[in-house]
Structures are given as C-alpha cells and as structure tokens.
Write a protein that holds these residues in place. Structure first.
Motif, PDB file in Angstrom:
ATOM      1  N   LEU A  49      -0.979   4.477   7.719  1.00 40.89           N
ATOM      2  CA  LEU A  49      -0.845   5.541   6.716  1.00 40.89           C
ATOM      3  C   LEU A  49      -2.192   6.183   6.413  1.00 40.89           C
ATOM      4  O   LEU A  49      -2.300   7.408   6.319  1.00 40.89           O
ATOM      5  CB  LEU A  49      -0.242   4.986   5.426  1.00 40.89           C
ATOM      6  N   VAL A  50      -3.224   5.345   6.272  1.00 40.25           N
ATOM      7  CA  VAL A  50      -4.559   5.889   5.996  1.00 40.25           C
ATOM      8  C   VAL A  50      -4.996   6.787   7.148  1.00 40.25           C
ATOM      9  O   VAL A  50      -5.544   7.873   6.941  1.00 40.25           O
ATOM     10  CB  VAL A  50      -5.571   4.754   5.759  1.00 40.25           C
ATOM     11  N   CYS A  61      -0.416  -0.117   6.495  1.00 40.04           N
ATOM     12  CA  CYS A  61      -1.356   0.519   5.569  1.00 40.04           C
ATOM     13  C   CYS A  61      -2.407   1.306   6.345  1.00 40.04           C
ATOM     14  O   CYS A  61      -2.717   2.456   6.014  1.00 40.04           O
ATOM     15  CB  CYS A  61      -2.052  -0.533   4.695  1.00 40.04           C
ATOM     16  N   LEU A  68      -0.334  -2.784  -1.665  1.00 37.87           N
ATOM     17  CA  LEU A  68      -1.212  -1.732  -1.158  1.00 37.87           C
ATOM     18  C   LEU A  68      -0.362  -0.682  -0.433  1.00 37.87           C
ATOM     19  O   LEU A  68      -0.553   0.522  -0.611  1.00 37.87           O
ATOM     20  CB  LEU A  68      -2.250  -2.339  -0.214  1.00 37.87           C
ATOM     21  N   LEU A  69       0.586  -1.153   0.383  1.00 41.77           N
ATOM     22  CA  LEU A  69       1.456  -0.241   1.112  1.00 41.77           C
ATOM     23  C   LEU A  69       2.279   0.611   0.143  1.00 41.77           C
ATOM     24  O   LEU A  69       2.486   1.808   0.366  1.00 41.77           O
ATOM     25  CB  LEU A  69       2.386  -1.032   2.038  1.00 41.77           C
ATOM     26  N   ALA A 127       2.673  10.070   1.131  1.00 41.37           N
ATOM     27  CA  ALA A 127       3.085  10.308   2.514  1.00 41.37           C
ATOM     28  C   ALA A 127       4.047  11.492   2.648  1.00 41.37           C
ATOM     29  O   ALA A 127       3.996  12.238   3.628  1.00 41.37           O
ATOM     30  CB  ALA A 127       3.709   9.046   3.117  1.00 41.37           C
ATOM     31  N   PHE A 164      -3.084   8.415   9.135  1.00 40.92           N
ATOM     32  CA  PHE A 164      -2.279   9.644   9.041  1.00 40.92           C
ATOM     33  C   PHE A 164      -2.877  10.610   8.027  1.00 40.92           C
ATOM     34  O   PHE A 164      -3.043  11.795   8.303  1.00 40.92           O
ATOM     35  CB  PHE A 164      -0.838   9.273   8.666  1.00 40.92           C
ATOM     36  N   PHE A 165      -3.244  10.084   6.850  1.00 43.04           N
ATOM     37  CA  PHE A 165      -3.806  10.961   5.820  1.00 43.04           C
ATOM     38  C   PHE A 165      -5.117  11.585   6.288  1.00 43.04           C
ATOM     39  O   PHE A 165      -5.351  12.782   6.108  1.00 43.04           O
ATOM     40  CB  PHE A 165      -4.049  10.177   4.513  1.00 43.04           C
ATOM     41  N   PRO A 218      -0.801  -6.973   0.745  1.00 44.98           N
ATOM     42  CA  PRO A 218      -0.581  -5.737   1.502  1.00 44.98           C
ATOM     43  C   PRO A 218       0.707  -5.008   1.137  1.00 44.98           C
ATOM     44  O   PRO A 218       0.773  -3.788   1.279  1.00 44.98           O
ATOM     45  CB  PRO A 218      -0.562  -6.208   2.957  1.00 44.98           C
ATOM     46  N   PHE A 227       1.949  14.669   2.346  1.00 46.35           N
ATOM     47  CA  PHE A 227       1.112  14.862   3.534  1.00 46.35           C
ATOM     48  C   PHE A 227       1.956  15.249   4.746  1.00 46.35           C
ATOM     49  O   PHE A 227       1.498  15.990   5.619  1.00 46.35           O
ATOM     50  CB  PHE A 227       0.287  13.600   3.812  1.00 46.35           C
ATOM     51  N   LEU A 253       0.140   3.408  -0.980  1.00 48.00           N
ATOM     52  CA  LEU A 253      -0.163   4.364   0.101  1.00 48.00           C
ATOM     53  C   LEU A 253       1.059   5.177   0.505  1.00 48.00           C
ATOM     54  O   LEU A 253       0.935   6.286   1.029  1.00 48.00           O
ATOM     55  CB  LEU A 253      -0.724   3.612   1.316  1.00 48.00           C
TER      56      LEU A 253
END
Lengths: 391, 50
Positions: free
Chosen positions: B13-14, B10, A236-237, A244, B16-17, A233, A247, A240
C-alpha cells in the motif's frame, strides 16, 4: 452494554422505511397537485447532482460538454459503480436513475439497521425515557426515524452519494466499536472512494485503536501506542487502507486527464470566489441577507459545531471529531451545500438522538422531535420545489 | 507467516501511494485544461456540440 438480536430490529426498520416513504410520496403528490407539476417522478427526484451521477453511469467520465466546465469527474466513482452493478444485475432493464434509487434506498435501510445496532452497542439507548421513545421509536429506533425523515435526509432516498456514504460511515463506526479494525479500514477506504471527506475517518480509527490500546495495557502513553501500531501489522494495515480508495481515483484521474488532483481543480467550475478558509466563509455569509439560504446554512453550521462540542464532552468523541473535521473541509472554500454535507456525515443524527434522550423534559423532547419531523417534511417539499437551500 | 503477509500488504500500500504521488506530481494536461482549471486564464470551456 446493550446487545439485542438483529432479528428484532430489521422488521421494525422496514416498517419505519415503508411509513416514511409513504410520507415522502405524500409530499410529492401534494406538491404535484398544488403546483401542477407534470414532469413526473424522475424529473422531480432526478435533479442536480443526480444528473451528473447518471451521466457517469451511462457514459463514464468524460470532458465537459458545457461552457461552465462542470465536469463529472468532480463526483467520486463508487456510487456510479454500484449503480452500474445494479444495471448489470438487472440486465439493463432499469434506467440509471432507477438503479440509483435502488442503491440509495438499500443503503438507507442498511444504514438505519446498523445505526441502531451501533448506538445499542455504545450503550446510548439505556434508560430511554419519554413518549418520543415509545412504540416504534424505542430502544434506539428513533435514530432510524431521523435517518429516514429528519431535515435534509431526502438525499438518502434519491440517486445521490449521501446514502452510500452514510452507510459506509455507520458500518465503519460499528466495526470500530467491535474492534474489527481491518474491516473498519475497508469501510473507510470505500467511503474515500465515495467522497473525498471519507479520508477523515482515519482520525476516529486512530482514536478507536488508542482506546483499545489503553483498555488492553492500562497505559495511555502516546509513543508506546504508536509503537504498538507498528508492532501489530493488522492495525497498521487498517490505517493504510483508509486513503487507498482516494488514491485509486487519483491514479485513474492521472491516466484519464494527466492531473491526479482533477477532483480538486474542477471545483473552480462551481465557484470562482476565494475566501480565507472557514473564517472568510463565515464572515461572508453569517449576516448575508442578500443570500439568505447561505446565511441560514452558516447558522446551521454554528449550531452543529456546538452540538459536536457537546458530543465530545459527553463522550461521543470519535463521532464529534469526525463530524467537525468533515464539516471544516467544505467550509475551507464555501458555504454551498454544507447542510447536505452535515446531514450526510451521519454523526449529527447520532448526536441529536443522544441530546434528545438526555433532555429531562418530555415536552422538550416532543417539541424537538416534532420540529425535526416537520423540518424533514418541509425539506422534501423544498426538494420538489427546487429550492436552492437543499441543492 | 500471517504477520509477514500483513507487513507485505502494508508495504504494498505504501508503495502504491508513493507511486501515485511520484507519477502525478507533474501535470500532463492539455493547454485548454490548464488555462481553465489551473491558471483560470479563460472563463469558458470550449467543447464540440454533438
């Protein structure tokens, strides 16, 4: 892999900074004397996009007060936020311009420091040969000279986003090199809040993680690699985190204007022409004698793409891919400001350092480095003279 | 526990997107904004002089 104490680099970086600022000041004073420029330092170095950034610092984002519709939301928020931070720290004693100068120049010093550490970590500085690497330019320090005096690096010391953006790119690649992927993700996120192209850093991040996976497991299986990202993770983080920043700005624009893509739609105010992406842009400008600065920009782009191909072949793959994609994005619509975008992507300077290091002829090295420094001094002069090529 | 928190971040964040994309898929702009920046039916932006 070469590692050195940071304490040895920093004083030399500061000395290079002082010398190159002296050269920049010399060009400025010479320009003022020759052309009777009386507007002052802020007038000369606070032009073009600087005006928009200072407007954001002083007034925030707002509807345009000009008929051409050039709105300040075209400019991403992290640089003005940093300037506001300096303004707050100094109690409002400094103008937005000088806060911007402080942010840009601190970022330039940090960029240079970590850029030298990066290429040392990558082992690129081993076996430097030639006079150009002697003294204060040895052991990777030539890259610091490029960041401070090469063509179109004048942007790194004025209130433009380039300096902050370059710093975040350098820090990203340094963190990725050290396999500190969550930290790399954070730097990429901040880069995305500085310029939209920062989002492209997700590609070298994924490439760096793949290299790490291959080294750990001995396997290059792409599907197992993808599975490993979801199984870890933190990685993965890291991925991601990259979008951010962008966005976050999109959400702000949605609440401010009702259009999350306002930073894209506003580009209409700068250029109305539409071209077929990349191919159409080159077709228009490659032999455009009536717009010589765009023609020169087109040939610079071609030369830089060739450099990126060479970098890829020589193993600087993450940097080459990032540089190429980061250049293709603005070329999808126009040739405007592409030399600035190239300079502000950082990786071109890393590639030029390595290309010069690989030259077998000392004379070729001298000519190349001299040409770069001369080009840097000329572009400082062009900035002072408001030449469209450096806008 | 650390892994759980990372997966939670994670997922955050997903979420949020997705929220930004769902919220922002429909434009909620003024007519002037749409005419100038989206449809390009006007070539000058009207503003009030201060």
């Amino acid at each position: 892999m070469s590692t050195r104490s940071g304490g040895i680099i920093f004083p030399k970086i500061l000395l290079i900074y002082i010398i190159t600022r002296g050269i920049t000041a010399g060009v400025y004073f010479a320009y003022c004397a020759i052309f009777n420029e009386t507007g002052g330092f802020e007038h000369v170095f606070g032009r073009w996009d600087t005006e928009h950034y200072m407007d954001i610092v002083n007034n925030g984002y707002h509807l345009p007060n000009r008929a051409d519709g050039m709105a300040n939301w075209a400019f991403f928020p992290l640089f003005p936020i940093c300037c506001r931070g300096v303004m707050a720290i100094t109690g409002g004693a400094l103008s937005a311009f000088w806060c911007g100068m402080i942010v840009s120049n601190i970022c330039l010093i940090i960029s240079s420091y970590f850029a030298v550490k990066l290429i040392r970590e990558r082992g690129l500085t081993q076996k430097e040969r030639g006079f150009v690497f002697s003294g204060l330019a040895g052991d990777g320090l030539l890259l610091a000279w490029f960041l401070m005096l090469a063509p179109l690096t004048v942007y790194f010391c004025v209130p433009y986003t380039e300096s902050l953006f370059v710093m975040l790119i350098v820090l990203f690649f340094y963190a990725a090199q050290k396999e500190m992927f969550p930290l790399a993700g954070i730097f990429a996120m901040l880069a995305g809040a500085t310029r939209s192209v920062g989002l492209v850093l997700v590609i070298p991040l994924i490439m760096a993680m793949y290299t790490s996976y291959k080294n750990e497991t001995g396997s290059g299986n792409i599907f197992k690699y993808i599975g490993s990202i979801f199984a870890r993770p933190s990685r993965l983080l890291s991925i991601l985190l990259v979008p951010a920043g962008l966005f976050g700005y999109m959400l702000y624009l949605y609440y401010f204007l009702g259009d999350m893509l306002a930073f894209v739609h506003v580009q209409y105010a700068w250029r109305h022409e539409k071209f077929l992406p990349v191919v159409g842009v080159f077709k228009k400008y490659l032999f455009s004698l009536e717009e010589p600065h765009y023609m020169i920009s087109a040939w610079i782009c071609i030369a830089v793409f060739a450099l990126y191909v060479w970098m890829f072949v020589k193993g600087l793959r993450k940097e080459a891919v990032f540089g190429a994609v980061a250049l293709l994005i603005p070329l999808s619509s126009h040739m405007m400001s592409t030399p600035r975008f190239i300079s502000g992507s950082f990786v071109v300077w890393m590639g030029l350092y390595y290309a010069i290091k690989c030259m077998k002829s000392g004379a070729a090295q001298m000519i190349s480095v001299t040409a770069l420094y001369a080009g840097g001094i000329i572009t400082i002069g062009m900035w002072c003279a408001q030449a469209g090529f450096v806008m | 526990m650390k892994k759980f928190l990372l997966y939670l971040a994670c997922a955050g964040l997903v979420a949020f997107f997705v929220t930004v994309l769902v919220l922002g898929k429909d434009l909620k702009v003024t007519k002037q904004y749409r005419d100038f920046y989206i449809d390009h039916t006007v070539t000058k932006w009207k503003y009030e002089e201060k």
